[in-house]
Motif scaffolding. Structure first.
Motif, short mmCIF file in Angstrom:
data_model
loop_
_atom_site.label_atom_id
_atom_site.label_comp_id
_atom_site.label_asym_id
_atom_site.label_seq_id
_atom_site.Cartn_x
_atom_site.Cartn_y
_atom_site.Cartn_z
N GLN A 293 6.36 9.13 2.52
CA GLN A 293 5.99 9.27 3.57
C GLN A 293 4.90 7.92 3.77
O GLN A 293 4.78 7.47 4.75
CB GLN A 293 4.84 10.23 3.44
N TRP A 294 4.59 7.35 2.61
CA TRP A 294 3.49 6.35 2.76
C TRP A 294 4.64 4.83 3.38
O TRP A 294 4.09 4.17 4.07
CB TRP A 294 2.93 5.70 1.55
N GLN A 295 5.96 4.79 2.64
CA GLN A 295 6.66 3.89 3.25
C GLN A 295 6.76 4.00 4.59
O GLN A 295 7.03 2.78 5.44
CB GLN A 295 7.95 4.00 2.40
N LEU A 296 6.92 5.13 5.24
CA LEU A 296 7.02 5.20 6.63
C LEU A 296 5.95 4.53 7.49
O LEU A 296 6.08 3.97 8.51
CB LEU A 296 7.34 6.78 7.04
N GLN A 297 4.77 4.85 6.69
CA GLN A 297 3.41 4.37 7.34
C GLN A 297 3.12 2.93 7.30
O GLN A 297 2.85 2.47 8.18
CB GLN A 297 2.34 5.17 6.60
N ALA A 298 3.54 2.31 6.20
CA ALA A 298 3.28 0.99 5.96
C ALA A 298 4.16 0.12 7.12
O ALA A 298 3.52 -0.88 7.60
CB ALA A 298 3.97 0.52 4.39
N ASN A 299 5.22 0.55 7.61
CA ASN A 299 5.73 -0.01 8.72
C ASN A 299 4.86 -0.20 10.20
O ASN A 299 4.58 -1.25 10.81
CB ASN A 299 7.15 0.72 9.18
N ARG A 300 4.17 1.09 10.43
CA ARG A 300 3.39 0.99 11.72
C ARG A 300 2.12 0.20 11.51
O ARG A 300 1.71 -0.63 12.20
CB ARG A 300 2.66 2.46 11.75
N GLU A 301 1.35 -0.14 10.18
CA GLU A 301 0.51 -0.89 9.78
C GLU A 301 0.90 -2.46 9.93
O GLU A 301 -0.01 -3.29 10.47
CB GLU A 301 -0.40 -0.71 8.46
N PHE A 302 2.04 -2.60 9.67
CA PHE A 302 2.36 -4.29 9.66
C PHE A 302 2.55 -4.59 11.20
O PHE A 302 2.20 -5.44 11.59
CB PHE A 302 3.88 -4.20 8.74
N LYS A 303 3.00 -3.61 11.81
CA LYS A 303 3.27 -3.74 13.25
C LYS A 303 1.84 -3.85 14.02
O LYS A 303 1.73 -4.66 15.04
CB LYS A 303 4.13 -2.72 14.02
N ALA A 304 1.00 -2.89 13.52
CA ALA A 304 -0.30 -2.96 14.32
C ALA A 304 -1.08 -4.10 13.89
O ALA A 304 -2.16 -4.78 14.75
CB ALA A 304 -1.28 -1.75 13.54
N ILE A 305 -1.07 -4.91 12.89
CA ILE A 305 -1.38 -6.11 12.46
C ILE A 305 -0.94 -7.37 13.19
O ILE A 305 -1.55 -8.06 13.92
CB ILE A 305 -1.65 -6.34 11.08
N PHE A 306 0.42 -7.43 13.07
CA PHE A 306 1.15 -8.64 13.46
C PHE A 306 1.77 -8.53 14.82
O PHE A 306 2.19 -9.54 15.56
CB PHE A 306 2.16 -8.87 12.54
N GLY A 307 1.91 -7.49 15.19
CA GLY A 307 2.78 -6.91 16.59
C GLY A 307 2.03 -6.60 17.87
O GLY A 307 2.86 -6.63 19.01
N ARG A 308 0.83 -6.75 18.06
CA ARG A 308 0.13 -6.36 19.03
C ARG A 308 -0.16 -7.70 20.06
O ARG A 308 -0.01 -8.54 19.65
CB ARG A 308 -1.15 -5.59 18.83
N ASP A 309 -0.41 -7.29 21.28
CA ASP A 309 -0.73 -8.44 22.33
C ASP A 309 -2.29 -8.56 22.62
O ASP A 309 -2.79 -8.32 23.47
CB ASP A 309 -0.06 -8.12 23.71
N THR A 310 -2.90 -8.64 21.11
CA THR A 310 -4.35 -9.12 21.08
C THR A 310 -4.70 -10.30 20.64
O THR A 310 -3.71 -11.10 20.04
CB THR A 310 -4.98 -8.02 20.43
N GLU A 311 -5.71 -10.92 20.91
CA GLU A 311 -6.12 -12.19 20.46
C GLU A 311 -5.82 -12.53 19.09
O GLU A 311 -5.39 -13.49 18.47
CB GLU A 311 -7.37 -12.78 20.99
N GLU A 312 -6.38 -11.43 18.21
CA GLU A 312 -6.46 -11.68 16.89
C GLU A 312 -5.15 -11.46 16.13
O GLU A 312 -4.74 -12.13 15.15
CB GLU A 312 -7.30 -10.27 16.03
N SER A 313 -4.14 -10.71 16.95
CA SER A 313 -2.94 -10.16 16.23
C SER A 313 -2.16 -11.56 16.70
O SER A 313 -1.08 -11.83 15.90
CB SER A 313 -2.18 -9.09 17.19
N LYS A 314 -2.21 -12.36 17.87
CA LYS A 314 -1.69 -13.43 18.18
C LYS A 314 -1.80 -14.54 17.13
O LYS A 314 -0.95 -15.12 16.82
CB LYS A 314 -1.96 -13.91 19.48
N ARG A 315 -3.17 -14.42 16.68
CA ARG A 315 -3.46 -15.66 15.81
C ARG A 315 -2.79 -15.24 14.20
O ARG A 315 -2.19 -16.26 13.61
CB ARG A 315 -5.17 -15.63 15.56
#
Length: 307
Positions: free
Chosen positions: A18-40
């Motif tokens: 279950q955690w392995q499934l979740q780690a993917n979401r958090e990776f994308k939340a950090i690096f994959g959003r269209d926000t200024e911090e995520s872009k950086r």
């Protein structure tokens, strides 16, 4: 070659899955959003991987596929920079099929790119496309070297029959103490890995799911991980993490109720849909049967129907 992790108890395997499934979401939340911090953070990760020194986060154009209908055509993060098409995938379960998945992703990405540029593949002029770069960030329990390569040709039958065609996935192990040099070049990746490792360590120590996540969250906040991202997004990240665990508990209870009271047609359809989604993500058939409550024969029938 990847080595299988040591045997663990069934409850521990379930929690880790279950955690392995979740780690993917958090990776994308950090690096994959269209926000200024995520872009950086995305630019920092690209620079760390490629030894470049790009300064403008807007130099990266997101091209991530977000198709809610065809689950196999979703990806984690893809973006254009200069004349390069990049695809970053995070995996916490060892998957030898990433080259084939990458080929399918890139086919869709190139189709979108050509359409946006108004280019015609059927003309007499050679169509130029961005060079591909496919990187898989792995932080699971299988033993992999810091950097390895998966080749599509390993899946060809018969072997060697199409030696002139190849597609590769560069796999970077960011689990545990692996790839420390890369992590230290990208603070966002380093902080993400420390948070994930904290949760995994808590689970392996037998800590309850909620406590494992809450402890890791407090640890990240105290350390000001990602410049306060965990503090600012605490509820969202907590909800993402615990939703998977709560769903697992819910599914387990439903399976028990089903065995005791019988399973309705509607419930069975729901499990079949879950099984189809897991098949699309290449889960082992025995794992799918255990998690969904379907018999192995039912799962095998669903798998055969996908062909």
């Amino acid at each position: 070659m990847a080595k299988c992790p040591n045997w663990q108890g069934a409850a521990q395997l379930q929690a880790n899955r279950q955690w392995q499934l979740q780690a993917n979401r958090e990776f994308k939340a950090i690096f994959g959003r269209d926000t200024e911090e995520s872009k950086r953070w995305r630019l920092d990760l690209y620079n760390a991987l490629n030894g470049t020194d790009y300064k403008d986060p807007d130099a990266l154009t997101l091209t991530t596929i977000e198709n809610v209908i065809y689950i196999t055509m979703k990806n984690d993060i893809s973006f254009l920079i200069g004349s390069q098409m990049n695809l970053y995938e995070q995996q916490s379960s060892y998957n030898p099929n990433m080259p084939l998945r990458g080929l399918m992703y890139f086919a869709q990405l190139y189709q979108m790119n050509l359409s946006a540029r108004g280019l015609d593949l059927f003309g007499s002029t050679l169509v130029k496309i961005p060079a591909p770069s496919f990187v898989v960030f792995y932080n699971g329990d299988w033993e992999l070297s810091d950097v390895s390569e998966q080749r599509l040709s390993d899946a060809f039958e018969p072997a060697g029959c199409a030696s002139g065609f190849e597609w590769t996935a560069k796999v970077i192990n960011i689990g545990g103490n692996h790839s420390e040099g890369l992590q230290k070049k990208c603070r966002a990746l380093y902080d993400y890995c420390r948070y994930v490792n904290r949760v995994k360590g808590n689970l392996k120590a037998g800590m309850p799911n909620r406590n494992a996540v809450e402890d890791a969250m407090d640890y990240a906040i105290r350390g000001n991980f990602l410049d306060g991202f965990f503090k600012a997004q605490k509820m969202e990240v907590m909800n993402m993490s615990l939703t998977e665990f709560d769903q697992e508990e819910y599914d387990r209870n439903r399976r028990r109720e089903g065995r005791e009271e019988g399973i309705s047609i509607g419930e069975n359809r729901g499990r079949q849909e879950t099984a189809r989604n897991m098949l699309a993500r290449n889960y082992p058939l025995t794992d799918i049967a255990e998690i969904t409550g379907l018999s192995l024969a039912e799962v095998e029938k669903l798998a055969a129907g996908r062909g």
